[in-house]
Design an enzyme around this catalytic site. Structure first.
Site, PDB file in Angstrom:
ATOM      1  N   LYS A 197     -31.263  15.254  -4.395  1.00 20.10           N
ATOM      2  CA  LYS A 197     -32.422  15.726  -5.163  1.00 20.10           C
ATOM      3  C   LYS A 197     -33.109  16.857  -4.413  1.00 20.10           C
ATOM      4  CE  LYS A 197     -35.981  14.409  -8.304  1.00 20.10           C
ATOM      5  NZ  LYS A 197     -36.489  13.312  -9.110  1.00 20.10           N
ATOM      6  N   GLY A 216     -39.192  11.514 -16.278  1.00 11.41           N
ATOM      7  CA  GLY A 216     -40.164  11.079 -15.285  1.00 11.41           C
ATOM      8  C   GLY A 216     -41.556  10.963 -15.861  1.00 11.41           C
ATOM      9  N   GLY A 234     -40.396  17.838 -16.540  1.00 14.01           N
ATOM     10  CA  GLY A 234     -41.084  18.068 -17.804  1.00 14.01           C
ATOM     11  C   GLY A 234     -40.274  17.797 -19.053  1.00 14.01           C
ATOM     12  N   CYS A 240     -39.355  15.196  -1.109  1.00 13.22           N
ATOM     13  CA  CYS A 240     -40.712  14.662  -1.339  1.00 13.22           C
ATOM     14  C   CYS A 240     -41.735  15.568  -0.655  1.00 13.22           C
ATOM     15  CB  CYS A 240     -40.828  13.236  -0.806  1.00 13.22           C
ATOM     16  SG  CYS A 240     -42.526  12.624  -0.948  1.00 13.22           S
ATOM     17  N   SER A 259     -49.384  12.113  -5.287  1.00 13.41           N
ATOM     18  CA  SER A 259     -49.096  12.039  -3.854  1.00 13.41           C
ATOM     19  C   SER A 259     -49.076  10.562  -3.466  1.00 13.41           C
ATOM     20  CB  SER A 259     -50.123  12.807  -3.037  1.00 13.41           C
ATOM     21  OG  SER A 259     -49.716  12.767  -1.681  1.00 13.41           O
ATOM     22  N   ILE A 260     -47.966   9.934  -3.745  1.00 13.94           N
ATOM     23  CA  ILE A 260     -47.824   8.498  -3.493  1.00 13.94           C
ATOM     24  C   ILE A 260     -47.507   8.264  -2.013  1.00 13.94           C
ATOM     25  CG2 ILE A 260     -46.612   6.375  -4.201  1.00 13.94           C
ATOM     26  CD1 ILE A 260     -48.119   7.851  -6.519  1.00 13.94           C
TER      27      ILE A 260
HETATM   28  C1  SIN Z   1     -44.150  10.289  -3.478  1.00 12.20           C
HETATM   29  O1  SIN Z   1     -43.813   9.121  -3.201  1.00 12.20           O
HETATM   30  O2  SIN Z   1     -45.138  10.832  -2.954  1.00 12.20           O
HETATM   31  C2  SIN Z   1     -43.346  11.083  -4.474  1.00 12.20           C
HETATM   32  C3  SIN Z   1     -41.903  11.037  -4.202  1.00 12.20           C
HETATM   33  C4  SIN Z   1     -41.214  12.353  -4.296  1.00 12.20           C
HETATM   34  O3  SIN Z   1     -41.805  13.347  -4.731  1.00 12.20           O
HETATM   35  O4  SIN Z   1     -40.059  12.449  -3.916  1.00 12.20           O
END
Ligand code: SIN
Length: 303
Positions: free
Chosen positions: A164, A264, A243, A129, A71-72
């Site tokens: 995406k 990824g 994956g 996201c 969770s960035i």
């Molecule tokens: C993130 O920045 O939390 C992840 C980005 C994403 O899942 O698209």
């Protein structure tokens, strides 16, 4: 027999179908310290937003059984910093540059797409996201908002548009169809599955923002199924993601109908995983006497 791994999205030619997934290799330079990233088909940047974002509180990444929860919160320094500081170096690599964009509104997506048009080879529109309160996945969970954002981006772009998609919907293939109808040139799937991990002593989430997105081997069969369903539904290229840890996983995605793969989570375990996977794909095709990817794309016996 000469092996030809080249493949196209719209009019843009990719030397091979192996792409570094958004958010897993920064802006290319960090990976290039480890191997020559010019060997890859393309690099997808960390998602870029209009303004800088500080991202979510730590912990932001934890390992789970056969996977990774992140969770960035779309941390990045914003479009202007990307143009001034990241893009010049990215352009020195002899590979295609795909800019991932994320917005809070159709207008923000349009601004980002218009600014990046012709500066990069393609745009990946991140509407998936799961880790932000506004925008993000909410755009990709309603068919009408998916249609609107893709139409908006398409209207200001002359370079290929990849969308995406989130797997956190009931029928991902319906979203892919809407993207195709709205002018998308390709679809990438899947982004992460929303998940939770709990520390039973503190009774708190192991993730600072409480929930996160699950990636890695744990989701591969789910991602493969989503790609297979989607590739049967749309005519535009499908980019498989979720994956892919080795060349066998990659070949499975091609056989399910993918034209490309994104690497990824594997990069976190082995920074040169994408190069190893590319080499493995080449070796497999040579061993099987196959000269191009189309000969295995979507080729599975369904009974
Ligand atoms: C993130 O920045 O939390 C992840 C980005 C994403 O899942 O698209």
């Amino acid at each position: 027999m000469k092996l030809d791994l080249s493949t196209k999205i719209g009019t843009v030619l990719f030397k091979n179908p192996v792409l570094a997934a958004s958010g897993t290799s920064g802006y290319g330079a960090i990976l290039n310290d480890i191997f020559d990233v010019s060997q890859l088909g393309g690099i997808i940047t960390k998602s870029i937003t209009v303004k800088p974002r500080k991202g979510n509180p730590p912990p932001r990444i934890i390992e789970t059984s056969c996977g990774m929860l992140n969770s960035i919160g779309l941390e990045n320094r914003g479009i202007q910093y990307f143009l001034d500081e990241n893009l010049p170096r990215l352009k020195t690599f002899k590979t295609n540059v795909i800019a991932s964009i994320a917005g809070n509104s159709d207008e923000e997506y349009a601004m980002l797409a218009e600014t990046l048009n012709k500066q990069v080879d393609a745009i990946e529109v991140n509407i998936s996201c799961p880790n932000v309160k506004e925008g993000g996945m909410s755009f990709g969970q309603e068919l009408h908002s998916t249609r609107k954002v893709v139409e908006t981006v398409k209207a200001v772009s002359s370079i290929p548009i990849i969308v995406k998609l989130t797997p956190n919907v009931t029928r991902i293939e319906d979203f892919a169809k809407v993207c195709e109808e709205s002018g998308a040139d390709a679809i990438s799937l899947v982004n992460t599955y929303k998940g939770l991990s709990i520390d039973i002593r503190s009774r708190r989430s192991n993730i600072g923002a409480f929930t996160g997105g699950l990636s890695g081997p744990a989701i591969k069969p789910l991602a493969l199924y989503a790609v297979w369903k989607t590739a049967k539904t749309v005519g535009i290229p499908v980019i498989g993601c979720g994956g892919v840890m080795n060349y066998v996983d990659a070949i499975e995605f091609f056989m399910a109908g993918a034209s490309f793969i994104e690497i990824g989570s594997a990069t976190f375990r082995e920074p040169d995983a994408s190069l190893k996977i590319l080499r493995g794909i080449k070796q497999f095709l040579e061993d099987e006497n196959i000269c191009c990817l189309n000969d295995i794309k979507g080729v599975i016996h369904e009974c």
